[in-house]
Design an enzyme around this catalytic site. Structure first.
Site, PDB file in Angstrom:
ATOM      1  CG  HIS A   6      -1.682  -0.995   1.383  1.00 22.22           C
ATOM      2  ND1 HIS A   6      -2.365  -2.036   1.760  1.00 22.22           N
ATOM      3  CD2 HIS A   6      -2.786  -2.253   0.163  1.00 22.22           C
ATOM      4  CE1 HIS A   6      -3.266  -2.783   1.577  1.00 22.22           C
ATOM      5  NE2 HIS A   6      -3.504  -2.733   0.362  1.00 22.22           N
TER       6      HIS A   6
ATOM      7  CD  GLU B 161      -2.313  -4.099   9.220  1.00 18.99           C
ATOM      8  OE1 GLU B 161      -2.059  -2.517   9.135  1.00 18.99           O
ATOM      9  OE2 GLU B 161      -3.083  -4.489   8.194  1.00 18.99           O
TER      10      GLU B 161
ATOM     11  CD  GLU C 259      -0.774  -0.067   4.398  1.00 21.17           C
ATOM     12  OE1 GLU C 259       0.348  -0.413   4.742  1.00 21.17           O
ATOM     13  OE2 GLU C 259      -1.543   0.678   4.678  1.00 21.17           O
TER      14      GLU C 259
ATOM     15  CG  HIS D  60       0.248  -4.693   4.826  1.00 16.41           C
ATOM     16  ND1 HIS D  60      -0.871  -3.632   3.709  1.00 16.41           N
ATOM     17  CD2 HIS D  60       0.945  -5.296   4.246  1.00 16.41           C
ATOM     18  CE1 HIS D  60      -0.732  -4.468   2.914  1.00 16.41           C
ATOM     19  NE2 HIS D  60      -0.054  -5.601   3.161  1.00 16.41           N
TER      20      HIS D  60
END
Ligand code: 0X9
Ligand code: ZN
Length: 413
Positions: A160, A359, A163, A289
């Protein structure tokens, strides 16, 4: 890359009610941060199915980013609590985020490592993107002639675009391994000698560059594919070909979670597919991420857990162990919300690779996009708390089922 994070954060942290929503000035289409009522994974999946990207999950609401059509739908469903689409005006950029690598700086850093350490590092372009950027992979081992016979792990970042911290982690892993090998750290010498290590810091170079183009962050997520209707971008983490398009992704080309016209329609996801298929010795995978401080594992496309009890237990055991080092919350990905076509579901579903999504920090960002731009100060501490999990996945790459302490079981179920 230079950005005025403080000013950006102060703008994004401001909380706007629906009545004070202003028109975004810098995009063709309006995108909004939305606070949406949701109490459990089922309600969250209903929201994910509308096509927004859920970024923060709380007990009774989520914060998501999505377009005007999705906002209207949520409003009509009575689920929208608040929204903001403040345009990010050009800012005066000091050097606060300069430590993050833009694409050119990333390639230079990778080249430096490869050129200075030809005995340990190979750098290969695994694809050329639509905008002409090479997708670069580093392979690290002290014995290239026999690397295919060694246990392998793969680390990726940057699926992404916004990110950026997720790109720094794999790059720093590569730099760390080489520095420690040269310093004769016995543990790292042992790993570099006995393992085949694959590092792809950015899977989305076009998006990464687009996000930082001009004078303000664009909050871009997808790649920069030209969709058939003239819009841009496919969500690469919805484009992998395992249970593709079965929930939590969208056929709307303007959606943040647009799945693409077909599975593996994109150069970038196809490059990862081909790369992993070409390296059958890969047994563990980590896709970075940001953000939320989570350790996620399959399945993401359905609520059921992995059917093979041992494989499920390996993911659970490893996630819990890694959480002792980085203090992230471990759990099955669909416990957040259903999403199909992500890297880890495909890697495990098709190749039985033990696969995790991290994450990264921060845990939370309030209402807005500050979590994607946490400033340069977090890079080193976030790496420091994640190096042990990264090495752990490498150590157990010879047989991840060793974590179950049931004798030498199958490398793959
Ligand atoms: O939605 C994603 O692609 C990931 N989160 S992010 O904020 N980085 O976009 C998480 C994917 C995890 N999978 C599922 N929740 N099923
Ligand atoms: Zn992401």
């Amino acid at each position: 890359m230079k950005k005025n994070t403080m000013l950006l954060l102060s703008i994004l942290f401001s909380f706007f009610t629906l009545s004070s929503v202003q028109q975004a000035k810098s995009t063709d289409h309006n995108y909004y941060w939305m606070k949406i009522t949701a109490h459990d994974k089922f309600e969250r999946s209903v929201i994910a199915n509308l096509g927004v990207a859920i970024e923060i999950v709380k007990d009774d609401y989520v914060i998501a980013y999505g377009n005007d059509r999705e906002l209207e739908k949520l409003k009509s469903m009575g689920k929208l609590v608040a929204a903001s689409n403040l345009a990010l005006e050009p800012l005066d950029f000091p050097t606060s985020d300069a430590a993050y690598h833009n694409y050119t700086e990333l390639v230079e850093a990778m080249q430096t490592l490869a050129k200075q350490n030809p005995d340990l590092v190979q750098m290969t372009s695994i694809a050329k993107t639509i905008e002409g950027h090479d997708m670069w992979a580093l392979r690290i081992t002290s014995d290239f002639a026999h690397a295919d016979q060694k246990p392998a792990a793969i680390y990726m970042g940057g699926h992404h675009a916004r990110e950026h911290l997720s790109v720094e982690m794999p790059l720093m892993l590569a730099q760390y391994l080489i520095a420690q090998y040269r310093a004769n750290n016995p543990r790292i010498v042992g790993l570099v000698n006995s393992r085949d290590i694959h590092i792809i810091p950015t899977v989305n170079p076009d998006g990464m560059e687009y996000d930082i183009k001009d004078t303000s962050y664009k909050m871009w997520r997808k790649n920069r594919a030209r969709n058939s209707d003239g819009t841009y971008g496919v969500d690469l983490n919805r484009n992998y070909g395992f249970q593709w398009g079965t929930g939590g992704s969208s056929t709307d080309t303007e959606s943040e979670v647009y799945m693409g016209p077909k599975a593996f329609s994109e150069v970038e996801s196809t490059a990862i597919k081909n790369y992993i298929e070409a390296h059958v010795n890969i047994t563990t995978l980590l896709s970075f991420h940001s953000f939320s401080k989570l350790i996620l594992y399959p399945w993401g496309h359905k609520y059921d857990g992995i059917e093979n009890e041992k494989a499920k237990a390996v993911h659970e055991t490893m996630a819990k162990k890694m959480a002792t080092w980085n203090d992230y919350e471990p759990g099955q990905a669909s416990g957040l919300y259903i999403a199909s076509g992500d890297t880890t579901d495909w890697a495990f579903g098709v190749h039985q690779i033990i696969s995790f999504t991290f994450e990264l920090d921060p845990a939370n960002s309030g209402f807005g996009g500050g979590g994607f731009y946490p400033g340069a100060g977090v890079i080193q501490p976030v790496f420091d708390k994640n190096i042990e999990p990264m090495l752990y996945l490498l150590e157990y790459a010879d047989n991840p089922y060793r974590v179950l302490n049931i004798g030498i079981g199958p490398i793959k179920p």
